[in-house]
Write an enzyme that holds these catalytic residues in place. Structure first.
Site, PDB file in Angstrom:
ATOM      1  N   GLU A  81      10.589   0.606  -1.135  1.00 44.59           N
ATOM      2  CA  GLU A  81      11.054   1.069  -2.453  1.00 44.59           C
ATOM      3  C   GLU A  81      11.479  -0.080  -3.360  1.00 44.59           C
ATOM      4  O   GLU A  81      11.336  -0.004  -4.580  1.00 44.59           O
ATOM      5  CB  GLU A  81      12.225   2.048  -2.280  1.00 44.59           C
ATOM      6  CG  GLU A  81      11.836   3.410  -1.722  1.00 44.59           C
ATOM      7  CD  GLU A  81      11.857   3.494  -0.213  1.00 44.59           C
ATOM      8  OE1 GLU A  81      11.882   2.423   0.445  1.00 44.59           O
ATOM      9  OE2 GLU A  81      11.836   4.614   0.317  1.00 44.59           O
ATOM     10  N   GLU A 129      11.418   7.698   6.262  1.00 38.17           N
ATOM     11  CA  GLU A 129      12.671   8.470   6.293  1.00 38.17           C
ATOM     12  C   GLU A 129      12.503   9.800   7.029  1.00 38.17           C
ATOM     13  O   GLU A 129      13.436  10.286   7.661  1.00 38.17           O
ATOM     14  CB  GLU A 129      13.181   8.669   4.856  1.00 38.17           C
ATOM     15  CG  GLU A 129      13.697   7.350   4.270  1.00 38.17           C
ATOM     16  CD  GLU A 129      13.845   7.362   2.762  1.00 38.17           C
ATOM     17  OE1 GLU A 129      12.828   7.648   2.080  1.00 38.17           O
ATOM     18  OE2 GLU A 129      14.942   7.088   2.258  1.00 38.17           O
ATOM     19  N   GLY A 181       9.665   7.420   1.904  1.00 37.56           N
ATOM     20  CA  GLY A 181      10.036   8.758   2.363  1.00 37.56           C
ATOM     21  C   GLY A 181       9.371   9.133   3.685  1.00 37.56           C
ATOM     22  O   GLY A 181       9.922   9.928   4.465  1.00 37.56           O
ATOM     23  N   ALA A 206       7.446   9.084  -0.840  1.00 36.61           N
ATOM     24  CA  ALA A 206       7.556  10.061  -1.916  1.00 36.61           C
ATOM     25  C   ALA A 206       6.455   9.778  -2.934  1.00 36.61           C
ATOM     26  O   ALA A 206       5.947   8.654  -3.022  1.00 36.61           O
ATOM     27  CB  ALA A 206       8.933   9.964  -2.559  1.00 36.61           C
TER      28      ALA A 206
HETATM   29  N1  CAA Z   1       2.695   8.177  -3.984  1.00 37.92           N
HETATM   30  C1  CAA Z   1       1.620   8.559  -4.690  1.00 37.92           C
HETATM   31  N2  CAA Z   1       0.365   8.162  -4.410  1.00 37.92           N
HETATM   32  C2  CAA Z   1       0.192   7.304  -3.372  1.00 37.92           C
HETATM   33  C3  CAA Z   1       1.262   6.855  -2.604  1.00 37.92           C
HETATM   34  C4  CAA Z   1       2.566   7.328  -2.938  1.00 37.92           C
HETATM   35  N3  CAA Z   1       3.662   6.995  -2.237  1.00 37.92           N
HETATM   36  N4  CAA Z   1       0.774   6.020  -1.651  1.00 37.92           N
HETATM   37  C5  CAA Z   1      -0.539   5.975  -1.829  1.00 37.92           C
HETATM   38  N5  CAA Z   1      -0.905   6.750  -2.865  1.00 37.92           N
HETATM   39  C6  CAA Z   1      -2.250   6.979  -3.389  1.00 37.92           C
HETATM   40  C7  CAA Z   1      -2.791   5.770  -4.132  1.00 37.92           C
HETATM   41  O1  CAA Z   1      -2.327   5.695  -5.448  1.00 37.92           O
HETATM   42  C8  CAA Z   1      -4.295   6.043  -4.064  1.00 37.92           C
HETATM   43  O2  CAA Z   1      -4.590   7.036  -5.021  1.00 37.92           O
HETATM   44  P1  CAA Z   1      -5.969   6.966  -5.848  1.00 37.92           P
HETATM   45  O3  CAA Z   1      -7.048   7.103  -4.806  1.00 37.92           O
HETATM   46  O4  CAA Z   1      -5.871   8.111  -6.790  1.00 37.92           O
HETATM   47  O5  CAA Z   1      -5.992   5.598  -6.514  1.00 37.92           O
HETATM   48  C9  CAA Z   1      -4.434   6.684  -2.680  1.00 37.92           C
HETATM   49  O6  CAA Z   1      -3.148   7.181  -2.315  1.00 37.92           O
HETATM   50  C10 CAA Z   1      -4.859   5.686  -1.602  1.00 37.92           C
HETATM   51  O7  CAA Z   1      -3.964   4.592  -1.628  1.00 37.92           O
HETATM   52  P2  CAA Z   1      -4.443   3.067  -1.755  1.00 37.92           P
HETATM   53  O8  CAA Z   1      -5.730   2.967  -2.508  1.00 37.92           O
HETATM   54  O9  CAA Z   1      -3.300   2.256  -2.259  1.00 37.92           O
HETATM   55  O10 CAA Z   1      -4.745   2.739  -0.211  1.00 37.92           O
HETATM   56  P3  CAA Z   1      -4.567   1.366   0.571  1.00 37.92           P
HETATM   57  O11 CAA Z   1      -5.127   1.619   1.920  1.00 37.92           O
HETATM   58  O12 CAA Z   1      -5.079   0.210  -0.219  1.00 37.92           O
HETATM   59  O13 CAA Z   1      -2.965   1.158   0.687  1.00 37.92           O
HETATM   60  C11 CAA Z   1      -0.672   1.825   1.146  1.00 37.92           C
HETATM   61  C12 CAA Z   1      -2.175   2.075   1.402  1.00 37.92           C
HETATM   62  C13 CAA Z   1      -0.234   0.489   1.733  1.00 37.92           C
HETATM   63  C14 CAA Z   1       0.077   2.961   1.801  1.00 37.92           C
HETATM   64  C15 CAA Z   1      -0.408   1.798  -0.386  1.00 37.92           C
HETATM   65  O14 CAA Z   1      -1.016   2.934  -0.976  1.00 37.92           O
HETATM   66  C16 CAA Z   1       1.046   1.800  -0.752  1.00 37.92           C
HETATM   67  O15 CAA Z   1       1.672   0.751  -0.746  1.00 37.92           O
HETATM   68  N6  CAA Z   1       1.590   2.992  -1.110  1.00 37.92           N
HETATM   69  C17 CAA Z   1       2.942   3.119  -1.608  1.00 37.92           C
HETATM   70  C18 CAA Z   1       3.985   2.950  -0.511  1.00 37.92           C
HETATM   71  C19 CAA Z   1       5.354   3.082  -1.107  1.00 37.92           C
HETATM   72  O16 CAA Z   1       5.750   2.297  -1.973  1.00 37.92           O
HETATM   73  N7  CAA Z   1       6.112   4.077  -0.642  1.00 37.92           N
HETATM   74  C20 CAA Z   1       7.457   4.354  -1.148  1.00 37.92           C
HETATM   75  C21 CAA Z   1       7.386   5.455  -2.181  1.00 37.92           C
HETATM   76  S1  CAA Z   1       8.952   5.707  -3.021  1.00 37.92           S
HETATM   77  C22 CAA Z   1       9.886   6.609  -1.916  1.00 37.92           C
HETATM   78  O17 CAA Z   1       9.421   6.989  -0.843  1.00 37.92           O
HETATM   79  C23 CAA Z   1      11.290   6.902  -2.343  1.00 37.92           C
HETATM   80  C24 CAA Z   1      12.131   7.555  -1.297  1.00 37.92           C
HETATM   81  O18 CAA Z   1      12.873   6.926  -0.562  1.00 37.92           O
HETATM   82  C25 CAA Z   1      12.085   8.984  -1.132  1.00 37.92           C
END
Ligand code: CAA
Length: 259
Positions: A131, A111, A108, A63
């Site tokens: 999360e 999921e 998400g 998400a």
């Molecule tokens: N939401 C919003 N933006 C996200 C995102 C997310 N879930 N995941 C990645 N992005 C964005 C980053 O902020 C970045 O944006 P900018 O270029 O503007 O800085 C861009 O995508 C690229 O990401 P990274 O620079 O972090 O890329 P990376 O290759 O170094 O890492 C990754 C990739 C491991 C996926 C890392 O981005 C990450 O850990 N993302 C978050 C994963 C996460 O925590 N997901 C759970 C979300 S909460 C949820 O899903 C709740 C639910 O149950 C519904």
């Protein structure tokens, strides 16, 4: 309608394509788009099965954290229904579904994959429910569907730690069903559901529903669900065609109308 989710139909298979580079972060627009795409896939007679796909590089990294960061409790009371509705729309789709997982399937994104009937993963895919590292828990069905799929101990390992699992571990714990080279993920996923094109659509729908609804309840209620769905199939043309074909020509020769 949104451009962030498309339903592309080819040879009886609908592909629900998430398209929000770079990470397919699932904002409210894409969540609503997924619900619309599922409704369309369910309604269209030329769609027998569905592949959920995020493209060659990433399935979905969860998400949209940037959208949620400033939300209050009352904002989330409303939004959390949408979070569960978009994965429910996929889980309830009355046709076979498979996730073609490339790159990251996190939060998400994982999921969405869990809401499909099967999962094909790239050998370099990473799945997880991170999360907890954001100070929250999965909110699009992850605590429930992951535990039902891999059991409570492994689900707690992943959800409480937030650690990512690679494709091989995901295969070993039953989180994914097939692991293939990244370039073959989409075609492999398609090939898993191609067999349902031209099949007895109502029987396939009833089989999926009996298993899914039965798992949500006790055995006796599940058996009653099965009994009613079983009897109901005797109102379909496909039951007449299938049984007549067996009696006249032997097994496996029926041509179904999906009616
Ligand atoms: N939401 C919003 N933006 C996200 C995102 C997310 N879930 N995941 C990645 N992005 C964005 C980053 O902020 C970045 O944006 P900018 O270029 O503007 O800085 C861009 O995508 C690229 O990401 P990274 O620079 O972090 O890329 P990376 O290759 O170094 O890492 C990754 C990739 C491991 C996926 C890392 O981005 C990450 O850990 N993302 C978050 C994963 C996460 O925590 N997901 C759970 C979300 S909460 C949820 O899903 C709740 C639910 O149950 C519904």
């Amino acid at each position: 309608m949104t451009d962030l989710v498309r339903l592309e139909v080819e040879d009886g298979i609908g592909t629900i394509r998430l398209d929000r580079p770079p990470m397919n972060a699932l904002n409210a627009e894409i969540q609503r788009g997924l619900i619309d795409a599922c409704r369309e896939a369910a309604e269209r007679d030329d769609v027998a099965a569905v592949v959920a796909h995020g493209g060659e590089k990433v399935f979905a990294a969860g998400a949209d954290i940037k959208e949620m960061e400033t939300m209050s409790y009352t904002d989330m009371v409303d939004h959390s229904s949408l979070l569960q509705d978009f994965t429910r729309a996929l889980a309830r789709l009355p046709k076979p579904t498979v996730a073609a997982v490339t790159g990251y399937a996190l939060g998400g994104g994982c999921e969405v994959a869990l809401a499909c009937d099967w999962r094909v993963a790239a050998d370099d895919a990473k799945l997880g429910q991170p999360e907890i590292l954001l100070g929250i828990i999965p909110g699009a069905g992850g605590t429930q569907r992951l535990a039902r799929l891999v059991g409570p101990a492994k689900a707690k390992d992943l959800v409480l730690s937030g650690r990512f699992v690679g494709a091989d571990e995901a295969l070993a714990i039953g989180l994914v069903d097939r692991v293939v080279p990244a370039a073959e993920v989409y075609d492999t996923a398609r090939s898993l559901v191609e067999r349902y094109v031209g099949g007895p659509a109502y029987a396939i729908r009833a089989a999926k529903e009996a298993i899914d609804r039965g798992l949500e309840t006790d055995l006796e209620t599940g058996l009653e669900i099965e009994r009613m769905l079983f009897a109901g199939l005797f109102a379909t043309k496909d039951q007449k065609t299938g049984m007549r074909s067996f009696v006249e020509n032997g097994p496996g020769k029926a041509t179904f109308e999906g009616a």
